[in-house]
Motif scaffolding. Structure first.
Motif, PDB file in Angstrom:
ATOM      1  N   GLN A 184       0.830  -1.205   0.000  1.00  0.00           N
ATOM      2  CA  GLN A 184       0.000   0.000   0.000  1.00  0.00           C
ATOM      3  C   GLN A 184       0.868   1.260   0.000  1.00  0.00           C
ATOM      4  N   ARG A 185       1.934   1.240   0.792  1.00  0.00           N
ATOM      5  CA  ARG A 185       2.822   2.413   0.825  1.00  0.00           C
ATOM      6  C   ARG A 185       3.514   2.616  -0.525  1.00  0.00           C
ATOM      7  N   HIS A 186       3.900   1.483  -1.127  1.00  0.00           N
ATOM      8  CA  HIS A 186       4.568   1.578  -2.424  1.00  0.00           C
ATOM      9  C   HIS A 186       3.646   2.177  -3.474  1.00  0.00           C
ATOM     10  N   ASP A 187       2.368   1.809  -3.410  1.00  0.00           N
ATOM     11  CA  ASP A 187       1.401   2.295  -4.401  1.00  0.00           C
ATOM     12  C   ASP A 187       0.896   3.696  -4.100  1.00  0.00           C
ATOM     13  N   PHE A 188       1.207   4.186  -2.900  1.00  0.00           N
ATOM     14  CA  PHE A 188       0.628   5.468  -2.477  1.00  0.00           C
ATOM     15  C   PHE A 188       0.986   6.599  -3.435  1.00  0.00           C
ATOM     16  N   ILE A 189       2.244   6.651  -3.873  1.00  0.00           N
ATOM     17  CA  ILE A 189       2.669   7.729  -4.758  1.00  0.00           C
ATOM     18  C   ILE A 189       1.893   7.691  -6.078  1.00  0.00           C
ATOM     19  N   HIS A 190       1.580   6.487  -6.541  1.00  0.00           N
ATOM     20  CA  HIS A 190       0.803   6.375  -7.776  1.00  0.00           C
ATOM     21  C   HIS A 190      -0.617   6.889  -7.576  1.00  0.00           C
ATOM     22  N   HIS A 191      -1.197   6.585  -6.414  1.00  0.00           N
ATOM     23  CA  HIS A 191      -2.545   7.067  -6.127  1.00  0.00           C
ATOM     24  C   HIS A 191      -2.566   8.598  -6.057  1.00  0.00           C
ATOM     25  N   VAL A 192      -1.537   9.143  -5.412  1.00  0.00           N
ATOM     26  CA  VAL A 192      -1.472  10.611  -5.311  1.00  0.00           C
ATOM     27  C   VAL A 192      -1.375  11.245  -6.696  1.00  0.00           C
ATOM     28  N   GLN A 193      -0.560  10.672  -7.556  1.00  0.00           N
ATOM     29  CA  GLN A 193      -0.412  11.201  -8.913  1.00  0.00           C
ATOM     30  C   GLN A 193      -1.727  11.175  -9.683  1.00  0.00           C
ATOM     31  N   VAL A 194      -2.466  10.064  -9.554  1.00  0.00           N
ATOM     32  CA  VAL A 194      -3.751   9.945 -10.240  1.00  0.00           C
ATOM     33  C   VAL A 194      -4.731  10.992  -9.728  1.00  0.00           C
ATOM     34  N   MET A 195      -4.824  11.139  -8.393  1.00  0.00           N
ATOM     35  CA  MET A 195      -5.767  12.117  -7.829  1.00  0.00           C
ATOM     36  C   MET A 195      -5.368  13.546  -8.194  1.00  0.00           C
ATOM     37  N   TYR A 196      -4.068  13.812  -8.202  1.00  0.00           N
ATOM     38  CA  TYR A 196      -3.599  15.146  -8.579  1.00  0.00           C
ATOM     39  C   TYR A 196      -3.992  15.465 -10.024  1.00  0.00           C
ATOM     40  N   SER A 197      -3.832  14.464 -10.902  1.00  0.00           N
ATOM     41  CA  SER A 197      -4.200  14.664 -12.299  1.00  0.00           C
ATOM     42  C   SER A 197      -5.699  14.935 -12.440  1.00  0.00           C
ATOM     43  N   MET A 198      -6.511  14.198 -11.690  1.00  0.00           N
ATOM     44  CA  MET A 198      -7.962  14.409 -11.732  1.00  0.00           C
ATOM     45  C   MET A 198      -8.333  15.802 -11.244  1.00  0.00           C
ATOM     46  N   LEU A 199      -7.732  16.228 -10.145  1.00  0.00           N
ATOM     47  CA  LEU A 199      -8.033  17.560  -9.601  1.00  0.00           C
ATOM     48  C   LEU A 199      -7.561  18.661 -10.549  1.00  0.00           C
ATOM     49  N   GLU A 200      -6.412  18.432 -11.178  1.00  0.00           N
ATOM     50  CA  GLU A 200      -5.887  19.423 -12.114  1.00  0.00           C
ATOM     51  C   GLU A 200      -6.814  19.606 -13.321  1.00  0.00           C
ATOM     52  N   ASN A 201      -7.524  18.525 -13.675  1.00  0.00           N
ATOM     53  CA  ASN A 201      -8.457  18.579 -14.808  1.00  0.00           C
ATOM     54  C   ASN A 201      -9.903  18.805 -14.367  1.00  0.00           C
ATOM     55  N   ASP A 202     -10.052  19.247 -13.095  1.00  0.00           N
ATOM     56  CA  ASP A 202     -11.381  19.547 -12.537  1.00  0.00           C
ATOM     57  C   ASP A 202     -12.308  18.332 -12.541  1.00  0.00           C
ATOM     58  N   GLN A 203     -11.757  17.162 -12.417  1.00  0.00           N
ATOM     59  CA  GLN A 203     -12.581  15.954 -12.323  1.00  0.00           C
ATOM     60  C   GLN A 203     -12.816  15.634 -10.845  1.00  0.00           C
ATOM     61  N   LEU A 204     -13.578  16.504 -10.197  1.00  0.00           N
ATOM     62  CA  LEU A 204     -13.748  16.420  -8.742  1.00  0.00           C
ATOM     63  C   LEU A 204     -14.507  15.158  -8.324  1.00  0.00           C
ATOM     64  N   GLN A 205     -15.567  14.849  -9.043  1.00  0.00           N
ATOM     65  CA  GLN A 205     -16.362  13.672  -8.685  1.00  0.00           C
ATOM     66  C   GLN A 205     -15.559  12.384  -8.859  1.00  0.00           C
ATOM     67  N   GLU A 206     -14.784  12.309  -9.942  1.00  0.00           N
ATOM     68  CA  GLU A 206     -13.959  11.123 -10.174  1.00  0.00           C
ATOM     69  C   GLU A 206     -12.890  10.984  -9.098  1.00  0.00           C
ATOM     70  N   ALA A 207     -12.304  12.138  -8.701  1.00  0.00           N
ATOM     71  CA  ALA A 207     -11.275  12.120  -7.657  1.00  0.00           C
ATOM     72  C   ALA A 207     -11.863  11.674  -6.320  1.00  0.00           C
ATOM     73  N   LYS A 208     -13.087  12.147  -6.035  1.00  0.00           N
ATOM     74  CA  LYS A 208     -13.748  11.759  -4.789  1.00  0.00           C
ATOM     75  C   LYS A 208     -14.035  10.263  -4.769  1.00  0.00           C
ATOM     76  N   SER A 209     -14.544   9.739  -5.885  1.00  0.00           N
ATOM     77  CA  SER A 209     -14.854   8.314  -5.970  1.00  0.00           C
ATOM     78  C   SER A 209     -13.586   7.472  -5.842  1.00  0.00           C
ATOM     79  N   TYR A 210     -12.521   7.921  -6.491  1.00  0.00           N
ATOM     80  CA  TYR A 210     -11.249   7.206  -6.429  1.00  0.00           C
ATOM     81  C   TYR A 210     -10.724   7.178  -4.990  1.00  0.00           C
ATOM     82  N   MET A 211     -10.829   8.303  -4.294  1.00  0.00           N
ATOM     83  CA  MET A 211     -10.331   8.398  -2.921  1.00  0.00           C
ATOM     84  C   MET A 211     -11.158   7.525  -1.976  1.00  0.00           C
TER      85      MET A 211
END
Length: 273
Positions: free
Chosen positions: A85-112
């Motif tokens: 889980q710790r190893h994958d954490f950086i990948h999860h952060v990158q995905v959520m950051y990309s979603m937020l940067e593209n204003d995909q708030l609902q997708e980011a919330k669901s992913y989180m």
């Protein structure tokens, strides 16, 4: 060999007693011979008792060692899960950051929400009150997730006063959970869940493992605990027999129920010390 020696010495003593009346064997008239035979007949059973006790001790030590190995393996799997889980954490952060940067708030919330659910699944296991059970349940939960089975665990009481050693607890719960997961593995997804509860009622501990399906006919309840009895292919049929033997040794009881409303349950009732 000790049993044979005892039988041989007992035979000689019997002949000595007969010889006192009939004088068949002159050798047996020797007082020294009689005393030596009697002494050995007294010593050999003592040696037998010592060796039997030693064998039981070695057997128990071997069982404890096997359980400790399983416990260490469970802990290692727990750490592996956390490290993953710790190893994958950086990948999860990158995905959520990309979603937020593209204003995909609902997708980011669901992913989180999905991510938090995965983390809480492991955290729930760690918070159990008994470390042995924590390691065991975490391992079983990991296996259950791979099989798309939901494993719910609820511990309402510490295990103070329980007449079981840690390796015996692992044997009982490990076999019952494995049996339940194997039972639901071929069922439709809505029935693929196993519930485990640990509670104390008055002067007894009650451990229960429940799976909604398949149901068991009441005529088969007694057969379930017979060695080698199984309804599954490529299965030894020894798990429930081992559980029954352990529970019987400490004066406990296993109760089986199976109904449409509550599913199939195995309840282990153990008196408090």
């Amino acid at each position: 060999m000790l049993v044979i020696i005892q039988a041989f010495l007992a035979g000689i003593m019997h002949l000595i007693i007969l010889n006192q009346d009939y004088q068949i064997f002159p050798l047996f008239n020797s007082t020294v011979f009689t005393r030596i035979t009697g002494l050995f007949l007294f010593i050999v059973p003592l040696i037998s008792l010592f060796l039997v006790k030693r064998l039981f001790t070695l057997s128990e030590q071997e069982t404890i060692a096997e359980t400790q190995d399983a416990f260490i393996d469970n802990i290692n799997k727990l750490f592996t899960t956390i490290r993953g889980q710790r190893h994958d954490f950086i990948h999860h952060v990158q995905v959520m950051y990309s979603m937020l940067e593209n204003d995909q708030l609902q997708e980011a919330k669901s992913y989180m929400e999905n991510l938090l659910g995965e983390i809480q699944s492991v955290s729930k296991t760690i918070k159990l009150k008994d470390p042995v059970l924590s390691a065991l349940f975490n391992t079983k939960r990991t296996i259950a997730e791979r099989l798309c089975i939901t494993l719910d665990v609820k511990q309402d009481t510490p295990l103070d006063g329980l007449k079981l050693k840690p390796y015996e607890i692992v044997k009982i719960f490990g076999n019952l959970i494995d049996n339940a997961m194997e039972a639901v593995s071929d069922e439709p997804i809505e029935f693929r869940n196993v519930a485990v509860s640990l509670k104390k009622i008055a002067f007894v501990f009650v451990f229960e493992v429940v799976n909604p399906r398949p149901l068991i006919n009441s005529s088969e309840f007694d057969k379930l605990f017979e060695p080698n009895y199984t309804t599954k292919e490529n299965h030894s049929g020894l798990g429930l027999a081992v559980v029954k033997q352990l529970v019987d040794q400490i004066g406990g009881e296993i109760i089986v129920n199976s109904s449409e409303e509550k599913g199939t349950s195995f309840s282990v009732v153990i008196p408090v010390k």
